[in-house]
Design a protein around this motif. Structure first.
Motif, PDB file in Angstrom:
ATOM      1  N   UNK A 137       0.853  -1.197   0.000  1.00  0.00           N
ATOM      2  CA  UNK A 137       0.000   0.000   0.000  1.00  0.00           C
ATOM      3  C   UNK A 137       0.887   1.245   0.000  1.00  0.00           C
ATOM      4  N   UNK A 138       0.374   2.352  -0.500  1.00  0.00           N
ATOM      5  CA  UNK A 138       1.136   3.599  -0.419  1.00  0.00           C
ATOM      6  C   UNK A 138       0.210   4.805  -0.325  1.00  0.00           C
ATOM      7  N   UNK A 139       0.794   5.894   0.176  1.00  0.00           N
ATOM      8  CA  UNK A 139       0.028   7.136   0.341  1.00  0.00           C
ATOM      9  C   UNK A 139       0.182   7.967  -0.923  1.00  0.00           C
ATOM     10  N   UNK A 140      -0.942   8.214  -1.573  1.00  0.00           N
ATOM     11  CA  UNK A 140      -0.920   8.938  -2.851  1.00  0.00           C
ATOM     12  C   UNK A 140      -1.010  10.440  -2.656  1.00  0.00           C
ATOM     13  N   UNK A 141      -1.732  10.858  -1.621  1.00  0.00           N
ATOM     14  CA  UNK A 141      -1.998  12.292  -1.468  1.00  0.00           C
ATOM     15  C   UNK A 141      -2.499  12.574  -0.062  1.00  0.00           C
ATOM     16  N   UNK A 142      -2.432  13.845   0.308  1.00  0.00           N
ATOM     17  CA  UNK A 142      -3.041  14.266   1.572  1.00  0.00           C
ATOM     18  C   UNK A 142      -4.005  15.412   1.284  1.00  0.00           C
ATOM     19  N   UNK A 143      -5.061  15.434   2.051  1.00  0.00           N
ATOM     20  CA  UNK A 143      -6.117  16.441   1.893  1.00  0.00           C
ATOM     21  C   UNK A 143      -6.313  17.087   3.252  1.00  0.00           C
ATOM     22  N   UNK A 144      -6.511  18.398   3.253  1.00  0.00           N
ATOM     23  CA  UNK A 144      -6.662  19.149   4.498  1.00  0.00           C
ATOM     24  C   UNK A 144      -7.913  20.014   4.350  1.00  0.00           C
TER      25      UNK A 144
END
Ligand code: DHB
Ligand code: FE
Length: 289
Positions: free
Chosen positions: A2-9
């Motif tokens: 698994x991997x982190x594609x993006x962050x949203x705030x």
């Protein structure tokens, strides 16, 4: 893996949920706010994750003052929208991801963060408002959120609350946990709450545009420096509830650049005043990996 594609705030003001649920989004007061999330809804459609890891704070809804976990991970198969006093929001229930949540709990606790495991938890505006803003309106009965969501609660309501530094380090641990999950899942991490707002006391209604925007600049370009901002600065400059912003540092800590990778791309940035008594801030950062 698994991997982190993006962050949203994003802020999670409850009145935004009310405006959505009562069909007021095109009223002059609300229209500019919702317009700021149109690109986000499109981005979300174009970049659909397999799982959202959603960092938020419960507002004395699931947890009363009887039990106050500092960090709590939702490991259940589903989570019902909470009744915050005027009935649950008319939105679909949240489907969890118990396997990934249990793996993250195992990994992050082994990395010395003491998480509370939660197997039943109604989710309040802190979680459902960001979902509505990013995913658009859904029929509560026939609709569904676009993917499973792992709710992750942080205590920012009752002092002592965790430091920005602690939250930033936790984000890094969550990244390592996600990257050691043996399935090729695209995971987004969201940080919610803020920006400047104070809901009570002599300074109720406080908004600090200049501070908010400088903080956003630093969160993007110098997250480690941003994580060193002490509690008192949030409270003094962004109001008593501005402390919710430490949750954004969990999401930021999980981005690739913090682990030595390339800087993220700012896909969207939006700031709007007011929404109820609150300054609304919003960012989308994409990993370049
Ligand atoms: C309000 C509540 C929140 O939890 C928040 O983050 C912003 C505003 C409110 O009650 O207006
Ligand atoms: Fe809040």
């Amino acid at each position: 893996m698994a991997h982190i594609t993006a962050s949203v705030y994003t802020s999670h003001v409850p009145a935004i949920g009310v405006a959505l649920d009562l069909g007021k989004t095109q009223e002059p007061y609300w229209q500019p706010l919702f317009a700021g999330y149109e690109p986000s809804k499109q981005w979300m459609k174009d970049n659909k994750p397999d799982v959202v890891f959603l960092v938020y704070n419960d507002h004395a809804t699931a947890f009363s003052l009887e039990v106050i976990p500092t960090f709590a991970i939702g490991c259940a198969a589903e989570f019902e929208p909470a009744d915050e006093g005027w009935g649950p929001r008319p939105v679909p229930k949240v489907i969890g991801h118990p396997e990934l949540a249990a793996h993250i709990a195992q990994s992050v606790i082994q990395q010395d963060f003491d998480l509370t495991i939660v197997n039943k938890m109604p989710v309040d505006h802190g979680l459902t408002v960001p979902l509505s803003l990013m995913c658009g309106e859904q029929d509560p009965k026939t609709g569904a959120w676009p993917c499973p969501v792992i709710p992750f609660h942080v205590n920012v309501v009752q002092y002592p609350v965790p430091s920005g530094r602690r939250c930033f380090a936790l984000g890094q641990a969550i990244r390592r946990a996600v990257e050691s999950f043996d399935e090729p899942l695209k995971v987004q991490i969201w940080g919610t709450g803020g920006m400047s707002h104070q809901l009570q006391g002599a300074r109720a209604g406080l908004i600090n545009r200049a501070w908010d925007n400088a903080w956003l600049d630093q969160l993007i370009a110098d997250p480690k420096g941003c994580s060193e901002v002490p509690h008192i600065d949030y409270v003094r400059e962004a109001g008593s509830e501005g402390i919710e912003l430490v949750m954004w540092l969990i999401a930021r800590g999980a981005m690739a650049d913090v682990a030595g990778g390339p800087a993220p791309t700012v896909k969207h940035r939006f700031y709007h005043v007011p929404a109820s008594n609150t300054a609304v801030g919003h960012l989308i950062l994409e990993n370049n990996i």
